[in-house]
Scaffold this motif. Structure first.
Motif, PDB file in Angstrom:
ATOM      1  N   LYS A   5       2.220  -0.329  -3.053  1.00  0.00           N
ATOM      2  CA  LYS A   5       1.146   0.241  -3.859  1.00  0.00           C
ATOM      3  C   LYS A   5       0.598  -0.815  -4.829  1.00  0.00           C
ATOM      4  CE  LYS A   5       0.176   4.285  -6.693  1.00  0.00           C
ATOM      5  NZ  LYS A   5       0.709   5.515  -7.274  1.00  0.00           N
ATOM      6  N   ASP A  25      -2.759   5.536  -2.218  1.00  0.00           N
ATOM      7  CA  ASP A  25      -1.651   5.929  -1.344  1.00  0.00           C
ATOM      8  C   ASP A  25      -2.040   5.832   0.131  1.00  0.00           C
ATOM      9  OD1 ASP A  25      -0.065   6.421  -3.550  1.00  0.00           O
ATOM     10  OD2 ASP A  25      -0.479   8.585  -3.574  1.00  0.00           O
ATOM     11  N   THR A  28      -2.336   2.174   1.158  1.00  0.00           N
ATOM     12  CA  THR A  28      -0.998   1.586   1.249  1.00  0.00           C
ATOM     13  C   THR A  28      -0.367   1.918   2.596  1.00  0.00           C
ATOM     14  OG1 THR A  28      -0.716   1.761  -1.148  1.00  0.00           O
ATOM     15  CG2 THR A  28       1.281   1.490   0.166  1.00  0.00           C
ATOM     16  N   GLU A  29      -0.476   3.175   2.990  1.00  0.00           N
ATOM     17  CA  GLU A  29       0.071   3.613   4.275  1.00  0.00           C
ATOM     18  C   GLU A  29      -0.650   2.937   5.447  1.00  0.00           C
ATOM     19  OE1 GLU A  29      -0.023   7.735   6.784  1.00  0.00           O
ATOM     20  OE2 GLU A  29       0.384   7.901   4.642  1.00  0.00           O
TER      21      GLU A  29
END
Length: 100
Positions: A5, A25, A28-29
């Motif tokens: 993150k 989020d 980041t994934e």
């Protein structure tokens, strides 16, 4: 090497992007997934694979890269800025991004 993150926040800062917590989020994934795929590709044995000189299949399909250059008239300044959202004195007017 998963993306953290903190990495995404730093990239967003460098790109002058304002991300919500949900977007951070999600990115980041997604970026971690992309890096995972690249790491899998790095596991392949490519010792006997010759480098490519073009991004088309060997033995054909590269005619687009071999066409002759042709001199053609340019758009000209008036026509180039005709549909610009904001123009001034024949130039594209853009917001200041440095030292505002």
């Amino acid at each position: 090497m998963p993306i953290t993150k903190t990495d995404v926040e730093k990239i967003a800062e460098l790109g002058r992007l304002e991300l919500t917590a949900e977007e951070t989020d999600l990115l980041t994934e997604q970026l971690s997934s992309i890096i995972g795929h690249i790491e899998k590709l790095n596991e392949l044995d490519t010792v006997n694979v010759p480098p490519m000189s073009h991004c088309a299949p060997a033995g054909g399909g590269v005619e687009y890269a071999k066409r002759d250059d042709r001199v053609r008239p340019s758009l000209g300044q008036t026509l180039a800025v005709e549909n610009a959202p904001d123009a001034e004195a024949g130039y594209f007017k853009v917001p200041r991004v440095i030292g505002g």
